[in-house]
Design an enzyme around this catalytic site. Structure first.
Site, PDB file in Angstrom:
ATOM      1  N   HIS A  62      65.644  68.843  32.723  1.00 30.03           N
ATOM      2  CA  HIS A  62      64.402  68.733  33.509  1.00 30.03           C
ATOM      3  C   HIS A  62      64.736  68.471  34.975  1.00 30.03           C
ATOM      4  CE1 HIS A  62      59.961  67.788  33.718  1.00 30.03           C
ATOM      5  NE2 HIS A  62      60.404  67.455  34.923  1.00 30.03           N
ATOM      6  N   HIS A  64      63.743  69.765  39.358  1.00 31.32           N
ATOM      7  CA  HIS A  64      62.893  70.497  40.320  1.00 31.32           C
ATOM      8  C   HIS A  64      63.775  70.988  41.456  1.00 31.32           C
ATOM      9  CE1 HIS A  64      58.956  69.406  38.566  1.00 31.32           C
ATOM     10  NE2 HIS A  64      59.665  68.397  38.092  1.00 31.32           N
ATOM     11  N   GLN A 157      52.013  73.075  39.320  1.00 29.89           N
ATOM     12  CA  GLN A 157      52.002  71.674  39.777  1.00 29.89           C
ATOM     13  C   GLN A 157      50.589  71.116  39.965  1.00 29.89           C
ATOM     14  OE1 GLN A 157      54.749  69.166  41.309  1.00 29.89           O
ATOM     15  NE2 GLN A 157      52.906  68.204  40.517  1.00 29.89           N
ATOM     16  N   HIS A 215      55.122  69.234  31.611  1.00 35.35           N
ATOM     17  CA  HIS A 215      54.961  67.860  32.069  1.00 35.35           C
ATOM     18  C   HIS A 215      53.764  67.331  31.284  1.00 35.35           C
ATOM     19  CE1 HIS A 215      57.454  69.235  35.357  1.00 35.35           C
ATOM     20  NE2 HIS A 215      57.476  68.033  35.882  1.00 35.35           N
ATOM     21  N   GLU A 218      52.367  62.210  31.926  1.00 32.98           N
ATOM     22  CA  GLU A 218      53.173  61.425  32.872  1.00 32.98           C
ATOM     23  C   GLU A 218      52.228  60.424  33.540  1.00 32.98           C
ATOM     24  OE1 GLU A 218      55.256  63.588  35.918  1.00 32.98           O
ATOM     25  OE2 GLU A 218      56.439  61.845  36.515  1.00 32.98           O
ATOM     26  N   ASP A 314      65.403  65.197  36.882  1.00 29.50           N
ATOM     27  CA  ASP A 314      64.064  65.399  37.443  1.00 29.50           C
ATOM     28  C   ASP A 314      64.105  65.659  38.951  1.00 29.50           C
ATOM     29  OD1 ASP A 314      61.325  65.715  37.533  1.00 29.50           O
ATOM     30  OD2 ASP A 314      60.823  63.688  36.887  1.00 29.50           O
ATOM     31  N   TRP A 320      59.517  62.801  45.625  1.00 24.83           N
ATOM     32  CA  TRP A 320      59.286  61.806  44.581  1.00 24.83           C
ATOM     33  C   TRP A 320      60.408  60.784  44.446  1.00 24.83           C
ATOM     34  CZ3 TRP A 320      58.211  67.016  44.152  1.00 24.83           C
ATOM     35  CH2 TRP A 320      56.856  67.347  44.024  1.00 24.83           C
TER      36      TRP A 320
HETATM   37 ZN   LIG Z   1      59.246  66.991  36.591  1.00 26.74          ZN
END
Ligand SMILES: [Zn+2]
Length: 439
Positions: A62, A64, A157, A215, A218, A314, A320
């Site tokens: 996982h 990005h 997203q 996702h 979350e 991630d 993030w």
């Molecule tokens: Zn993610």
């Protein structure tokens, strides 16, 4: 790199199952022999493992890659929350160029290879009618293919139903060659819309014969229960073993009674799970005062229930998460701490979560150290998987298709203590105890 490198013979390795003094021979990109004191073929390149741990490569289930290494663009995330991160990514998107995005992704792939991370599943945001990130990462995927497997997930997203045009963009991304269907049901406008998004995305994947990775939940909201809908449609559509629920952080806050019903449902549906320890421990619990919840999903309980659980990195230096470096042993160590998996078996399970379990989630062909597997492996400056996690061990050698891609010097220091000059490393001969070799 040459298509047919010379035979590669690795001498005197320790394997993750505890076998020691093992030789491994690779020819034409495949492992052709594993055993004690193998004969040396003509012209073979020999690497002495000196008893260090030889493992199949790390796998990240996982990530990005479209946002990686963008930290500080156009500003930093002041609150540190998931929602400010999503807003910040929204500010950054209009300024992205394909060239800059590809340059950052390629720089990250260099870090990954040096860390022995040779397969990455990356979500790519499709909520942009230009599909700029999709085109850039498809190009990166092609360019890194000789040394890294990059699997792409079409990730809406801003919500496949909530964001105008997102479903159409997602389908166009799949048409261009993105191979996994993503989703974000907890970010849709209502619980009902979230459930509807799960249904339609699973049906889309079934029609196209693709895998699913959403996702999912979350959130710290114990009533965020899209995972049960994901399990339902996985089973209904015959997608067992091809669907992944990523994050599932609401499970941390769920009632134990409901969780005891849910975990067998996840197992029965063959849904696989990815926890993202570095991100879950920093983004969840943000609405809490004290005590603050950890937020990571119920990893030991899912494993005990027969569910395949992997760990993802991630984010690395993006809206993030300001930290990270492509080190899946750091991910394993954080997962171990957050889930309190401190037993010997628990430590080992965390190593598996960033290697074999993630390989299953990606559906990698020929993964492992058996005869016939791809000659992909990493030599770690550690004597056991547990020690590798403890030390975030140096990657002494990284091999892909029998070809050495990367070398790293052993970690050591020269001490000048009064009267006791010596060199020191942090490994311990004899400990922790090794599991018995199978067979
Ligand atoms: Zn993610």
């Amino acid at each position: 790199m040459p298509t047919h490198p010379a035979p590669l013979l690795v001498r005197s390795a320790t394997l993750p199952d505890g076998r020691t003094d093992v030789d491994l021979l690779a020819i034409d990109g495949r492992i052709v022999a594993v055993g004690g004191a193998l004969p040396t073929p003509d012209g073979a390149q020999i690497e002495d493992a000196k008893g260090w741990l030889l493992s199949p490569p790390f796998v990240d289930a996982h990530f990005h890659m479209d946002s990686t290494l963008s930290y500080g663009l156009p500003r930093v995330n002041a609150s540190g929350t998931l929602l400010e991160g999503i807003a910040l990514w929204g500010e950054l998107k209009p300024t992205l160029t394909e060239e800059a995005l590809a340059e950052r992704a390629l720089a990250y792939c260099d870090w990954a290879v040096a860390r022995g991370l040779l397969a990455v599943r990356s979500h790519v945001d499709v909520c942009d009618p230009r599909l700029l990130a999709v085109r850039a990462l498809l190009d990166v995927k092609r360019r890194v293919a000789p040394y890294l497997d990059l699997q792409l997930v079409a990730f809406p997203q801003d919500g496949v139903l909530r964001a105008p045009g997102a479903l159409d963009n997602l389908q166009r991304a799949l048409d261009l060659g993105v191979e996994v269907v993503g989703g974000i049901p907890h970010f849709e406008r209502t619980t009902g819309e979230g459930a509807e998004s799960v249904r339609l995305l699973c049906e889309l994947a079934a029609e196209r014969g693709l895998r699913v990775d959403m996702h999912c939940d979350e959130s710290d909201d114990p009533m965020s229960r899209h995972i049960e809908t994901l399990a339902l449609h996985t089973q209904r559509l015959g997608l067992q073993g091809r669907v992944t629920g990523s994050h599932l952080t609401s499970m941390h806050s769920m009632d134990n009674c409901y969780a005891s019903k849910l975990i067998p449902l996840i197992c029965e549906a063959g849904v696989q799970v990815v926890a993202n320890p570095l991100i879950n421990i920093t983004l969840q619990g943000r609405h809490d005062s004290y005590p603050k919840r950890r937020g990571m999903t119920r990893v030991p309980e899912l494993l005990a229930g027969g569910v395949n659980v992997g760990f993802g990195h991630d984010c690395v230096m993006d809206p993030w998460y300001a930290l990270g470096s492509g080190d899946m042993l750091e991910v394993a160590a954080m997962g171990l701490h957050v889930a309190q998996m401190t037993s010997l078996a628990g430590q080992r399970a965390c190593f598996d979560a960033v290697t074999v379990n993630n390989a299953r989630i990606l559906g990698l062909e020929g993964y492992g150290l058996d005869v016939g597997c791809r000659a992909d492996f990493v030599l770690l400056q550690a004597r056991s998987p547990q020690e590798a996690v403890r030390l975030r061990a140096q990657r002494l050698l990284v091999v892909r298709g029998g070809h050495v891609l990367s070398r790293m010097a052993p970690a050591t220091a020269t001490l000048s203590l009064p009267g006791r000059p010596r060199s020191v490393d942090f490994t311990r001969q004899g400990g922790p105890p090794r599991p018995q070799a199978a067979g």
